[in-house]
Design a protein around this motif. Sequence first.
Motif, PDB file in Angstrom:
ATOM      1  N   TRP A   1       0.804  -1.223   0.000  1.00 27.77           N
ATOM      2  CA  TRP A   1       0.000   0.000   0.000  1.00 27.77           C
ATOM      3  C   TRP A   1       0.832   1.267   0.000  1.00 27.77           C
ATOM      4  O   TRP A   1       0.373   2.325  -0.436  1.00 27.77           O
ATOM      5  N   ASP A   2       2.083   1.224   0.497  1.00 21.60           N
ATOM      6  CA  ASP A   2       2.923   2.421   0.613  1.00 21.60           C
ATOM      7  C   ASP A   2       3.435   2.827  -0.767  1.00 21.60           C
ATOM      8  O   ASP A   2       4.170   2.064  -1.403  1.00 21.60           O
ATOM      9  N   PRO A   3       3.088   4.019  -1.241  1.00 20.04           N
ATOM     10  CA  PRO A   3       3.506   4.412  -2.595  1.00 20.04           C
ATOM     11  C   PRO A   3       5.014   4.499  -2.752  1.00 20.04           C
ATOM     12  O   PRO A   3       5.530   4.321  -3.858  1.00 20.04           O
ATOM     13  N   ASN A   4       5.739   4.772  -1.679  1.00 19.82           N
ATOM     14  CA  ASN A   4       7.194   4.856  -1.772  1.00 19.82           C
ATOM     15  C   ASN A   4       7.809   3.477  -2.007  1.00 19.82           C
ATOM     16  O   ASN A   4       8.674   3.305  -2.872  1.00 19.82           O
TER      17      ASN A   4
ATOM     18  N   GLU B   1      32.559  -5.163  13.209  1.00 19.57           N
ATOM     19  CA  GLU B   1      31.429  -5.887  13.770  1.00 19.57           C
ATOM     20  C   GLU B   1      30.228  -5.756  12.834  1.00 19.57           C
ATOM     21  O   GLU B   1      30.190  -4.879  11.966  1.00 19.57           O
ATOM     22  N   PRO B   2      29.213  -6.596  13.008  1.00 17.71           N
ATOM     23  CA  PRO B   2      27.974  -6.386  12.257  1.00 17.71           C
ATOM     24  C   PRO B   2      27.293  -5.096  12.710  1.00 17.71           C
ATOM     25  O   PRO B   2      27.529  -4.612  13.821  1.00 17.71           O
ATOM     26  N   ALA B   3      26.427  -4.564  11.876  1.00 17.32           N
ATOM     27  CA  ALA B   3      25.665  -3.374  12.229  1.00 17.32           C
ATOM     28  C   ALA B   3      24.640  -3.705  13.316  1.00 17.32           C
ATOM     29  O   ALA B   3      24.251  -4.859  13.508  1.00 17.32           O
ATOM     30  N   PHE B   4      24.218  -2.652  14.032  1.00 22.66           N
ATOM     31  CA  PHE B   4      23.032  -2.785  14.863  1.00 22.66           C
ATOM     32  C   PHE B   4      21.833  -3.078  13.948  1.00 22.66           C
ATOM     33  O   PHE B   4      21.901  -2.905  12.732  1.00 22.66           O
ATOM     34  N   THR B   5      20.719  -3.475  14.543  1.00 29.00           N
ATOM     35  CA  THR B   5      19.494  -3.658  13.769  1.00 29.00           C
ATOM     36  C   THR B   5      19.200  -2.395  12.967  1.00 29.00           C
ATOM     37  O   THR B   5      19.150  -1.284  13.514  1.00 29.00           O
ATOM     38  N   VAL B   6      19.022  -2.561  11.671  1.00 29.93           N
ATOM     39  CA  VAL B   6      18.736  -1.424  10.791  1.00 29.93           C
ATOM     40  C   VAL B   6      17.260  -1.061  10.935  1.00 29.93           C
ATOM     41  O   VAL B   6      16.377  -1.884  10.685  1.00 29.93           O
ATOM     42  N   THR B   7      16.999   0.161  11.340  1.00 24.70           N
ATOM     43  CA  THR B   7      15.628   0.653  11.503  1.00 24.70           C
ATOM     44  C   THR B   7      15.399   1.829  10.559  1.00 24.70           C
ATOM     45  O   THR B   7      16.296   2.249   9.833  1.00 24.70           O
ATOM     46  N   GLY B   8      14.204   2.364  10.605  1.00 26.15           N
ATOM     47  CA  GLY B   8      13.885   3.528   9.785  1.00 26.15           C
ATOM     48  C   GLY B   8      14.650   4.766  10.185  1.00 26.15           C
ATOM     49  O   GLY B   8      14.604   5.774   9.479  1.00 26.15           O
ATOM     50  N   LYS B   9      15.374   4.694  11.310  1.00 28.94           N
ATOM     51  CA  LYS B   9      16.184   5.832  11.759  1.00 28.94           C
ATOM     52  C   LYS B   9      17.670   5.597  11.521  1.00 28.94           C
ATOM     53  O   LYS B   9      18.513   6.254  12.148  1.00 28.94           O
ATOM     54  N   VAL B  10      17.978   4.682  10.599  1.00 27.35           N
ATOM     55  CA  VAL B  10      19.383   4.340  10.356  1.00 27.35           C
ATOM     56  C   VAL B  10      20.202   5.555   9.922  1.00 27.35           C
ATOM     57  O   VAL B  10      21.396   5.653  10.228  1.00 27.35           O
TER      58      VAL B  10
ATOM     59  N   SER C   1      13.696   4.257  -4.445  1.00 28.38           N
ATOM     60  CA  SER C   1      12.927   5.311  -5.101  1.00 28.38           C
ATOM     61  C   SER C   1      11.873   5.845  -4.144  1.00 28.38           C
ATOM     62  O   SER C   1      11.640   5.288  -3.063  1.00 28.38           O
ATOM     63  N   GLY C   2      11.216   6.923  -4.555  1.00 32.73           N
ATOM     64  CA  GLY C   2      10.186   7.520  -3.725  1.00 32.73           C
ATOM     65  C   GLY C   2      10.787   8.250  -2.539  1.00 32.73           C
ATOM     66  O   GLY C   2      11.971   8.592  -2.510  1.00 32.73           O
ATOM     67  N   ASN C   3       9.972   8.484  -1.537  1.00 31.63           N
ATOM     68  CA  ASN C   3      10.399   9.196  -0.337  1.00 31.63           C
ATOM     69  C   ASN C   3      10.569   8.228   0.832  1.00 31.63           C
ATOM     70  O   ASN C   3      10.283   7.046   0.724  1.00 31.63           O
ATOM     71  N   ASP C   4      11.080   8.776   1.934  1.00 32.38           N
ATOM     72  CA  ASP C   4      11.204   8.012   3.186  1.00 32.38           C
ATOM     73  C   ASP C   4      11.943   6.693   2.968  1.00 32.38           C
ATOM     74  O   ASP C   4      11.542   5.644   3.463  1.00 32.38           O
ATOM     75  N   ILE C   5      13.064   6.776   2.257  1.00 32.13           N
ATOM     76  CA  ILE C   5      13.826   5.563   1.940  1.00 32.13           C
ATOM     77  C   ILE C   5      14.370   4.877   3.193  1.00 32.13           C
ATOM     78  O   ILE C   5      14.309   3.637   3.283  1.00 32.13           O
TER      79      ILE C   5
END
Length: 330
Positions: free
Chosen positions: A30-33, A248-257, A291-295
Amino acid sequence: MTNAVELFAGPGGMILGLHAAGIRGTGIEWDPNAVATRRAAGLPTIHADVRNHGPRDFPNATVLAGGPPCQTFTVAGNGTGRDELDRVVDAVKRMGDRQTIDPREFNDDRTALVLEPLRWVLEDFEHSYNTIILEQVPQVLPVWEAYADVLREEGYSVATGILATEQYGVPQTRRRAVLIASLNGPVALPQPTHRPYRKGVPQHEGDPRLLSWVSMSDALDRPQPFTVVSNYGTGGDPKNRGRRTSAEPAFTVTGKVSRNRIIGPGGDELPRFTSAEAGVLQGFPADHPWSGNDIPQQIGNACPAPLAAALAHASRAIPASSPAIVEAAA
């Protein structure tokens, strides 16, 4: 080529993993991005709400996959789903008895979205999905376990559990509750291909039968060492930011990465992760066409492709002559 329908398809992590197992399909998102990213990547996509579709719209699909939205269940979210877990589990049981669930039973209608894959499986239709692959945040494991009880009554072999993504080659530590089910024979969760990450344990140490976990420096094209300072606090103290080095591996990747600071060896500030780099840490190819916003949010919400690939391979029915695996799948 196996045909799949993917619910809550996001920017493509799940289907890229399914491709590795020879499974192709169409995603509903549903998310257009996220739709823009999928279409730029050439992934068949329907821009819609999964609640407005059903199995009759995909009569040739033999695989059902997806990762419902996690906002009400994750510890970073509002917690309403976690507060209502018992009610969600009860709703799963009632669905198994072919009762209709009203989303208004829950304080946040997003919580009810975790029930959508089961609706697709149980909806009265002339065929069943041979394979089901689902993933979510760890807090949803009790829901998947309730699913498993219902699916076994429908004739499926089911395996559920919590997997650590670094054990499947993803260059980050991320834990996911997963479910795989098959009508074709016994299934079990995928065996790890990589060692678990343990702070302070060198990358080369551990079970010699497994590959080393993948570090950020292994995955990214950054020539000099760096330290990532997380945007999240640890131990409940927002001032106590977590730190990991590029070895080291990254922390959990979130929308605030994109908020993570990156510090060079001399304490200098380095450029923050690009969208391509954050995608790589989530298991996407470096050239995935974001593509789109909020990548960053698209990336943080995505299923890591290597994990999806491991689940897809494991969902293939296992010969019943393998008693250890049959026991694990029980």
